[in-house]
Motif scaffolding. Structure first.
Motif, short mmCIF file in Angstrom:
data_model
loop_
_atom_site.label_atom_id
_atom_site.label_comp_id
_atom_site.label_asym_id
_atom_site.label_seq_id
_atom_site.Cartn_x
_atom_site.Cartn_y
_atom_site.Cartn_z
N GLY A 1 37.64 61.19 15.43
CA GLY A 1 36.29 61.48 15.92
C GLY A 1 35.44 62.17 14.86
N ALA B 1 34.05 59.48 12.58
CA ALA B 1 33.20 58.44 13.17
C ALA B 1 31.74 58.68 12.82
CB ALA B 1 33.38 58.41 14.68
N ASP B 2 31.04 57.60 12.43
CA ASP B 2 29.63 57.73 12.02
C ASP B 2 28.67 57.83 13.19
OD1 ASP B 2 30.13 57.75 9.34
OD2 ASP B 2 29.88 55.60 9.09
N ASP B 3 28.94 57.11 14.27
CA ASP B 3 28.03 57.15 15.41
C ASP B 3 28.83 57.07 16.71
OD1 ASP B 3 28.80 54.51 15.29
OD2 ASP B 3 26.79 53.68 15.31
N ALA B 4 28.14 57.21 17.81
CA ALA B 4 28.81 57.22 19.11
C ALA B 4 29.49 55.89 19.41
CB ALA B 4 27.81 57.56 20.22
N ALA C 1 32.74 55.86 17.64
CA ALA C 1 33.67 56.81 18.24
C ALA C 1 34.25 56.29 19.54
CB ALA C 1 32.97 58.15 18.48
N VAL D 1 39.23 62.17 20.33
CA VAL D 1 38.17 61.47 19.61
C VAL D 1 36.80 62.00 20.05
CG1 VAL D 1 37.03 59.24 19.29
CG2 VAL D 1 39.51 59.38 19.18
N TYR E 1 34.20 63.99 17.67
CA TYR E 1 32.85 63.49 17.46
C TYR E 1 31.81 64.52 17.92
CZ TYR E 1 28.72 60.59 17.44
OH TYR E 1 27.47 60.09 17.19
N ARG F 1 31.54 67.07 15.19
CA ARG F 1 30.78 66.50 14.08
C ARG F 1 29.28 66.50 14.39
NH1 ARG F 1 30.67 62.67 9.82
NH2 ARG F 1 28.93 61.21 10.03
N THR F 2 28.93 66.08 15.59
CA THR F 2 27.52 66.02 15.98
C THR F 2 26.89 67.40 16.01
OG1 THR F 2 27.99 64.06 17.31
CG2 THR F 2 25.95 65.21 17.77
#
Length: 81
Positions: free
Chosen positions: A24, A27-30, A33, A67, A71, A74-75
């Motif tokens: 996660g 991961a670049d975007d939702a 993810a 995950v 994510y 990260r966000t």
């Protein structure tokens, strides 16, 4: 609280969660993810079945939860920058 930790240690559930979190974080975007997380968690359970084990939906769910947690971290981190 001790029962929760014992449950989390059973069947290496903490490893599923931590490695899902690592995925996660990367991961670049939702979209990546969610669909990648589903794929990774189901692939791990497929591997367990192929090696003679029994697939465990709890492990798959914890992988996907990891995950989503990764994510989310990260966000939040990127929004603070």
């Amino acid at each position: 609280m001790k029962k929760i930790f014992e449950w989390f240690k059973a069947s290496n559930r903490y490893k599923h969660f931590l490695l899902g979190a690592a995925y996660g974080l990367a991961a670049d975007d939702a979209y990546c993810a969610v669909y990648g997380g589903i794929g990774v968690s189901l692939a791990l359970e497929f591997k367990d079945g192929q090696w003679g084990g029994k697939p465990d939906w709890i492990d798959a769910t914890l992988t996907f939860a990891g995950v989503m947690a990764g994510y989310g971290i990260r966000t939040l981190g990127l929004s603070m920058i």
